[in-house]
Write an enzyme that holds these catalytic residues in place. Sequence first.
Site, short mmCIF file in Angstrom:
data_model
loop_
_atom_site.label_atom_id
_atom_site.label_comp_id
_atom_site.label_asym_id
_atom_site.label_seq_id
_atom_site.Cartn_x
_atom_site.Cartn_y
_atom_site.Cartn_z
CD GLU A 47 -3.06 -0.92 2.26
OE1 GLU A 47 -4.21 -1.34 2.06
OE2 GLU A 47 -2.68 -0.41 3.36
CD GLU B 272 -4.89 -5.60 2.54
OE1 GLU B 272 -5.68 -4.85 3.17
OE2 GLU B 272 -3.66 -5.57 2.68
#
Length: 654
Positions: free
Chosen positions: A145, A316
């Site tokens: 991320e 995710e």
Amino acid sequence: MSRLELGVCYYPEQWDKSQWRDDAKRMVDMGLDWVRIAEFTWGLIEPERGRFEWGWLDEVIGILGDAGLRVMMSTPTAAPPKWLVDDCPEILPVGPDGRVRGFGSRRHYCFSSDIYLTEARRITTEYARRYGENPFVRAWQIDNEYNDHDTVLSYSNAARTGFRRWLQDRYGTIEALNRTWGTVFWGSLYSDFDQIELPISLVASPNPTHALDFARYSSDRVRDFNRAQADILRRFAPGRDITHNFMAGSFEFDHHAVAADLDVVGFDSYPLGNLLGSSLSDEDKRRYLRTGAPDYQGFHCDLYRSQGRGRMWVLEQQPGPVDWAEKNPSPADGMVRLWTWAAFAHGAQAVMFFRWRQAKFAQEQFHTALLRSDGSPDQAALELAQVAKERAALPEVTRQKAAVAILLDYESIWAADILPHDDAFPNAGIFRVWYAGLRALGVDLDFVGPDDDLTGYSLIVLPQNMIISPDLAKRLHHSQAKLLIGARAGSKTVDMWTPENLAPGELADLAGIKVIRVESLPDLAGESVSLESTGTFDFKGWREVIETENQVIAHFVSAYRAGSPAIVQSDRAMYLAMIPNGPLLRAILIKALTWAGLPIRECGPDLRVTQRGDLGFGFNFGAAAQVLPDDENRQYIVGTSEIPSYGVSVWKWK
């Protein structure tokens, strides 16, 4: 892969090793194919410089692989260990307040640090040498991320030094920089590159070209950091897919550029976690409190599928309440299944759920998972079982190229943030709103960047493309597509100057207009637009005064220059002199689609339909049943023409 594959994010280091084998068996029994591991393990694997403890990770990989699971290994660079921070404190990022951001969480590194880049290469090489050709490790995720916790822009000494080098490479001479930045304004000339500081802590706003160049520099550092690891993995892990999990809703660096070095583009999908902080109205937030906005996930699936050249994974997937938003509601029962099938319909090859078991200590204790912390199955596990059963009935299909594309340029987003002219200018939000408007009309979409191939589309939509280069304008012209051009397009050159011919600059010939004045209006202004053969609609915010000799299809209704052009149509383009929303946007989109000869399938606020290959999909985000406009050529594989609340239907054509 053209069938849906399922996976989970697993943190075996957080659990007693006696549980690992049972975990692997349960994963297989649930229908999972993939397990993502190890993105935060650097300090565990290398507890002190040069001393490696691989045994436990070797064992985990063996257990997972022997059970029949494929492993996605992660490089651990998102969380450098404390000993490295102590040895090299200069790797830490610095916030816009000038304060060093410290150890104890994650993402505590500065992309500009050459020291950290060297360390990242070193640890990535160690992981890649050990597991690159392991038969159970079939894919790699780089880092975790980028830009989480707003870490792309760092204001460290390393960033200042690196920015100065970058500027010298870009401009060659300080005289060229002064000309391009227009430093004669306010007498802010430089005589040497070493005089240039970072664009923070100023009395007034920074020079806009200075600020844009720093955003470009910072984005390039992310690209270089990602590329360095990708190059190592290609050397030591041949034949394995390489990905990164982009953050949905992040525009702080150029994802097009970073994606070019990946085999698969991944992203993390949290439809509820990002709802309350969105620009939706309170009414819509209430309506979709337990489902997420109907087009949140589709937007990001289509964006990252396009950047991945057809290859996109959800790395995710939200399984229940998260722990990091201001408020964290539970999804309605059925929504995890709906999100999973919606991701597949929009082109996902795999969906991984975050996470396997809910943590019982540290920062994420309230973040739900497939299992509760005691090992009992949570709601997401039940819905996963349904998805695993349903996928067996679906044929293998791939997502086809769409007829409509949205042109998304990250530099234009940075530019509008730097020089907004309107404190409430929606900027990146315009892309989401226009995307949602098109999806509510049943339109399937691709995204393209300013360097992508633009041929083969019937309609290209430019919601907010402030910077248009000569090359991009030329390729838009040769695309032969109809163009729907939003306000501000082409209003700045690549150097953040007003074009010599005024806005829309390089698009002037295609649009057939000249912008002679812009204004931003408060909500109380009460402005409207009269659209031919359609009606009169309110709008607010941005408005332009334009000159044209082309057909005017909408006029402003206003106390100021009433009747002036609001929408102009040439043979190739519709240009909008305002920022439409709500009913006005819907009317404009219908007109543009009809003009381009494209079909419209009205969906209403809660229903969404899309197509992947020979399969059609319907998704109900509402509390009431939705009925599809059925026809005799549909053969339903999942569900029927009546989709229950939070339900899914899948069909093929006979």
